[in-house]
Design a protein around this motif. Sequence first.
Motif, PDB file in Angstrom:
ATOM      1  N   SER A 194      20.348 -15.598  23.816  1.00 36.89           N
ATOM      2  CA  SER A 194      21.384 -15.030  22.958  1.00 36.89           C
ATOM      3  C   SER A 194      22.351 -14.142  23.740  1.00 36.89           C
ATOM      4  N   GLY A 195      21.910 -13.624  24.875  1.00 38.17           N
ATOM      5  CA  GLY A 195      22.778 -12.790  25.699  1.00 38.17           C
ATOM      6  C   GLY A 195      23.647 -13.564  26.666  1.00 38.17           C
ATOM      7  N   ALA A 196      23.652 -14.884  26.568  1.00 43.09           N
ATOM      8  CA  ALA A 196      24.422 -15.710  27.501  1.00 43.09           C
ATOM      9  C   ALA A 196      25.914 -15.388  27.517  1.00 43.09           C
ATOM     10  N   PRO A 197      26.562 -15.105  26.375  1.00 45.71           N
ATOM     11  CA  PRO A 197      27.991 -14.760  26.457  1.00 45.71           C
ATOM     12  C   PRO A 197      28.281 -13.542  27.329  1.00 45.71           C
ATOM     13  N   ILE A 198      27.393 -12.564  27.320  1.00 43.38           N
ATOM     14  CA  ILE A 198      27.592 -11.388  28.171  1.00 43.38           C
ATOM     15  C   ILE A 198      27.464 -11.778  29.642  1.00 43.38           C
ATOM     16  N   VAL A 199      26.458 -12.594  29.955  1.00 42.70           N
ATOM     17  CA  VAL A 199      26.261 -13.053  31.331  1.00 42.70           C
ATOM     18  C   VAL A 199      27.486 -13.822  31.806  1.00 42.70           C
ATOM     19  N   SER A 200      28.017 -14.695  30.967  1.00 37.93           N
ATOM     20  CA  SER A 200      29.178 -15.500  31.352  1.00 37.93           C
ATOM     21  C   SER A 200      30.418 -14.644  31.528  1.00 37.93           C
ATOM     22  N   ALA A 201      30.600 -13.660  30.641  1.00 36.64           N
ATOM     23  CA  ALA A 201      31.761 -12.780  30.766  1.00 36.64           C
ATOM     24  C   ALA A 201      31.710 -12.000  32.072  1.00 36.64           C
ATOM     25  N   VAL A 202      30.526 -11.499  32.431  1.00 37.99           N
ATOM     26  CA  VAL A 202      30.369 -10.772  33.694  1.00 37.99           C
ATOM     27  C   VAL A 202      30.608 -11.713  34.874  1.00 37.99           C
ATOM     28  N   ALA A 203      30.083 -12.953  34.786  1.00 37.48           N
ATOM     29  CA  ALA A 203      30.266 -13.918  35.872  1.00 37.48           C
ATOM     30  C   ALA A 203      31.739 -14.227  36.083  1.00 37.48           C
ATOM     31  N   MET A 204      32.489 -14.431  35.007  1.00 37.06           N
ATOM     32  CA  MET A 204      33.914 -14.722  35.147  1.00 37.06           C
ATOM     33  C   MET A 204      34.668 -13.535  35.722  1.00 37.06           C
ATOM     34  N   ARG A 205      34.241 -12.336  35.366  1.00 41.20           N
ATOM     35  CA  ARG A 205      34.907 -11.142  35.889  1.00 41.20           C
ATOM     36  C   ARG A 205      34.632 -10.993  37.382  1.00 41.20           C
TER      37      ARG A 205
END
Length: 311
Positions: free
Chosen positions: A112-123
């Motif tokens: 469920s925390g995948a969107p946070i991981v992806s946002a950090v990765a893109m940043r």
Amino acid sequence: MTAQPATRQRPRDLKASIGVVGAAFIWGSMVPLTALALTTLDTFFLAAVRYSVALPALGAIAWLADRRFPLHRHLPWRQIIPLGAIGMGLFVICFTLGIHYSDPITVAALISGAPIVSAVAMRVLEGERLAARLPFAILLAVGGGLMVALGKPESTASQGFRGGELLVLTAMLVWAWYSVKSQAWLALRAGMSQPAISFLTALAAALFLWIVFLVGQAAGFAQAPSQPLPLPIWLNILWLGIACTGMATLLWNYGVSRLGVTVATLQLNLEPVFAVLVGVALGAAAGWLQILGGLVVLAGVIWVQMAPRTR
């Protein structure tokens, strides 16, 4: 190559959103079916077989889409091999072992925390800033996903920390890296189609996983089945391979190429919702908290889809 700023993305691409939702539906079945397969199959053997099973379908789709055989001269193997071996191969090993050494409830909560991981990765990887609507949408997606994962009626509590949780987190980080770099290196820089990217990286992953399995078998920590597998297990493997590894990856890569990793991952949080719906169709009970969580995730997706279309 640096990705474009988030404000230039087109988060309302309906076809791409349908592709991501399709991947979420397929991947919604992956956690319980993988846990079931691990009761009779070795982790490393299952990982190698499921990627091998996906290759014929992915190769045929790439051939039809590009009108030429996907294996040809002048392919960027320096990018394809690490994307396949690390982005896919290491992902499936960590994810499968994570399920084995954890439990489905905890894994679903982590996902469920995948969107946070992806946002950090893109940043970190591409320097991309979040569009105005995304922070609130991510909050809805993560919160709703946790409600779905933890809201099972008469829930079997998680089994406590067993180490698999760190493996699942590693798998999420590796998959975010694959999602970003497969587009930056292969789609944008090399001009490859999404079917070709999916097939070639899956091919590299399958070769890597078979090497890992053979080394593990020689070292004694991996083993092949000692007797013929019954039909239900083969059907499970075919679904995990052709659908979860093949078709879902193709749909995911297409969605990421049009929506960006962060928006696509936010929509992917419908995955636990579909897992609950599949369970209900098979006779399981759904709690009110799971239903409410599904509506919260859906609200986050709709919130992004309502964003003004920008160029």
